[in-house]
Design a protein around this motif. Sequence first.
Motif, PDB file in Angstrom:
ATOM      1  N   LEU A 195      -8.197  10.810  -9.293  1.00  0.00           N
ATOM      2  CA  LEU A 195      -7.708   9.567  -9.879  1.00  0.00           C
ATOM      3  C   LEU A 195      -6.179   9.489  -9.779  1.00  0.00           C
ATOM      4  CD1 LEU A 195      -8.214   6.963 -11.515  1.00  0.00           C
ATOM      5  CD2 LEU A 195      -7.998   8.356 -13.565  1.00  0.00           C
ATOM      6  N   MET A 196      -5.492  10.576 -10.110  1.00  0.00           N
ATOM      7  CA  MET A 196      -4.030  10.576 -10.029  1.00  0.00           C
ATOM      8  C   MET A 196      -3.546  10.416  -8.594  1.00  0.00           C
ATOM      9  SD  MET A 196      -2.698  13.330 -12.822  1.00  0.00           S
ATOM     10  CE  MET A 196      -4.058  14.485 -12.806  1.00  0.00           C
ATOM     11  N   MET A 197      -4.186  11.093  -7.660  1.00  0.00           N
ATOM     12  CA  MET A 197      -3.768  10.959  -6.260  1.00  0.00           C
ATOM     13  C   MET A 197      -4.063   9.551  -5.749  1.00  0.00           C
ATOM     14  SD  MET A 197      -2.137  13.565  -5.283  1.00  0.00           S
ATOM     15  CE  MET A 197      -2.046  13.286  -3.529  1.00  0.00           C
ATOM     16  N   GLY A 198      -5.199   8.982  -6.147  1.00  0.00           N
ATOM     17  CA  GLY A 198      -5.514   7.607  -5.764  1.00  0.00           C
ATOM     18  C   GLY A 198      -4.508   6.619  -6.327  1.00  0.00           C
ATOM     19  N   MET A 199      -4.127   6.815  -7.589  1.00  0.00           N
ATOM     20  CA  MET A 199      -3.113   5.953  -8.196  1.00  0.00           C
ATOM     21  C   MET A 199      -1.764   6.146  -7.513  1.00  0.00           C
ATOM     22  SD  MET A 199      -4.437   4.042 -10.566  1.00  0.00           S
ATOM     23  CE  MET A 199      -3.042   3.557 -11.543  1.00  0.00           C
ATOM     24  N   SER A 200      -1.445   7.373  -7.122  1.00  0.00           N
ATOM     25  CA  SER A 200      -0.189   7.626  -6.409  1.00  0.00           C
ATOM     26  C   SER A 200      -0.152   6.853  -5.099  1.00  0.00           C
ATOM     27  CB  SER A 200      -0.020   9.119  -6.125  1.00  0.00           C
ATOM     28  OG  SER A 200       0.053   9.850  -7.303  1.00  0.00           O
ATOM     29  N   VAL A 201      -1.250   6.895  -4.364  1.00  0.00           N
ATOM     30  CA  VAL A 201      -1.322   6.154  -3.101  1.00  0.00           C
ATOM     31  C   VAL A 201      -1.223   4.655  -3.367  1.00  0.00           C
ATOM     32  CG1 VAL A 201      -2.832   5.590  -1.156  1.00  0.00           C
ATOM     33  CG2 VAL A 201      -2.557   7.960  -1.868  1.00  0.00           C
ATOM     34  N   ALA A 202      -1.871   4.185  -4.438  1.00  0.00           N
ATOM     35  CA  ALA A 202      -1.785   2.757  -4.772  1.00  0.00           C
ATOM     36  C   ALA A 202      -0.345   2.359  -5.114  1.00  0.00           C
ATOM     37  CB  ALA A 202      -2.717   2.439  -5.933  1.00  0.00           C
ATOM     38  N   TYR A 203       0.363   3.197  -5.869  1.00  0.00           N
ATOM     39  CA  TYR A 203       1.774   2.913  -6.174  1.00  0.00           C
ATOM     40  C   TYR A 203       2.603   2.874  -4.899  1.00  0.00           C
ATOM     41  CZ  TYR A 203       1.134   3.685 -11.212  1.00  0.00           C
ATOM     42  OH  TYR A 203       0.757   3.603 -12.513  1.00  0.00           O
ATOM     43  N   LEU A 204       2.390   3.867  -4.043  1.00  0.00           N
ATOM     44  CA  LEU A 204       3.155   3.910  -2.798  1.00  0.00           C
ATOM     45  C   LEU A 204       2.842   2.696  -1.924  1.00  0.00           C
ATOM     46  CD1 LEU A 204       2.876   7.705  -1.963  1.00  0.00           C
ATOM     47  CD2 LEU A 204       4.888   6.489  -2.825  1.00  0.00           C
ATOM     48  N   TYR A 205       1.580   2.289  -1.892  1.00  0.00           N
ATOM     49  CA  TYR A 205       1.199   1.120  -1.093  1.00  0.00           C
ATOM     50  C   TYR A 205       1.860  -0.145  -1.656  1.00  0.00           C
ATOM     51  CZ  TYR A 205      -1.494  -2.391   1.330  1.00  0.00           C
ATOM     52  OH  TYR A 205      -1.849  -3.470   2.093  1.00  0.00           O
ATOM     53  N   HIS A 206       1.877  -0.271  -2.977  1.00  0.00           N
ATOM     54  CA  HIS A 206       2.546  -1.416  -3.588  1.00  0.00           C
ATOM     55  C   HIS A 206       4.037  -1.404  -3.234  1.00  0.00           C
ATOM     56  CE1 HIS A 206       3.393  -4.616  -6.414  1.00  0.00           C
ATOM     57  NE2 HIS A 206       4.373  -3.863  -6.903  1.00  0.00           N
ATOM     58  N   GLY A 207       4.653  -0.239  -3.307  1.00  0.00           N
ATOM     59  CA  GLY A 207       6.058  -0.116  -2.926  1.00  0.00           C
ATOM     60  C   GLY A 207       6.270  -0.448  -1.455  1.00  0.00           C
ATOM     61  N   TYR A 208       5.318  -0.056  -0.621  1.00  0.00           N
ATOM     62  CA  TYR A 208       5.382  -0.361   0.809  1.00  0.00           C
ATOM     63  C   TYR A 208       5.360  -1.873   1.045  1.00  0.00           C
ATOM     64  CZ  TYR A 208       3.711  -0.829   5.621  1.00  0.00           C
ATOM     65  OH  TYR A 208       3.559  -1.205   6.918  1.00  0.00           O
ATOM     66  N   ARG A 209       4.510  -2.549   0.319  1.00  0.00           N
ATOM     67  CA  ARG A 209       4.368  -4.001   0.517  1.00  0.00           C
ATOM     68  C   ARG A 209       5.608  -4.776   0.088  1.00  0.00           C
ATOM     69  NH1 ARG A 209      -0.959  -6.676   1.088  1.00  0.00           N
ATOM     70  NH2 ARG A 209       0.330  -8.292   0.208  1.00  0.00           N
ATOM     71  N   ILE A 210       6.335  -4.268  -0.907  1.00  0.00           N
ATOM     72  CA  ILE A 210       7.502  -5.010  -1.392  1.00  0.00           C
ATOM     73  C   ILE A 210       8.830  -4.402  -0.922  1.00  0.00           C
ATOM     74  CG2 ILE A 210       6.281  -5.859  -3.427  1.00  0.00           C
ATOM     75  CD1 ILE A 210       7.817  -3.759  -5.078  1.00  0.00           C
TER      76      ILE A 210
END
Length: 174
Positions: free
Chosen positions: A129-144
């Motif tokens: 869950l933490m690694m998945g959330m980390s990837v989601a945060y990084l992806y959000h940062g990537y998009r913006i």
Amino acid sequence: AAVLVLILVQRGMHRRADRGLGLFIIGQLLWGLNVFGFRGSDDLLWALRFERFTPTAVSLAVVSFFYFSRLITGLSPARWMRILITAHLLASIASIPTPLIVESVKVADYGNTVVWGVGLYSWILPIYLMMGMSVAYLYHGYRIAPSYTEKNRLLLLIIAASVSVLGGMLDVAP
């Protein structure tokens, strides 16, 4: 990992994200030392001591990567996520002397192997869950991200985190 630690120390580790990355690297180093001690020991009791500390090293690495990804993207986790992370890290530390995650160690054809305890899955699910959330945060940062340099840096972190999760799933699933 040692080169990255030296770079962070040279920069002074002024930013909180640098400290998060430094903790991640320390967790990775501890994890590697534990695996080396576990695999390289002929004494099963000594190998068991190393292996029982490994979940805490893994948890330290994953939690610090989660906070690192949160800090470099500027996102804040929900309160329930903070509580889960703190409880997970404390439970990992508390499980060191118990057979909950690592029950015992035995000798196999290829060397020492772990006999997992009943708490393995309740320990590993928050890690995914933490690694998945980390990837989601990084992806959000990537998009913006405002620049291509920042996008490339975040994309490389996403790939590294995804490979790490995939490798862990392939290791634990069997």
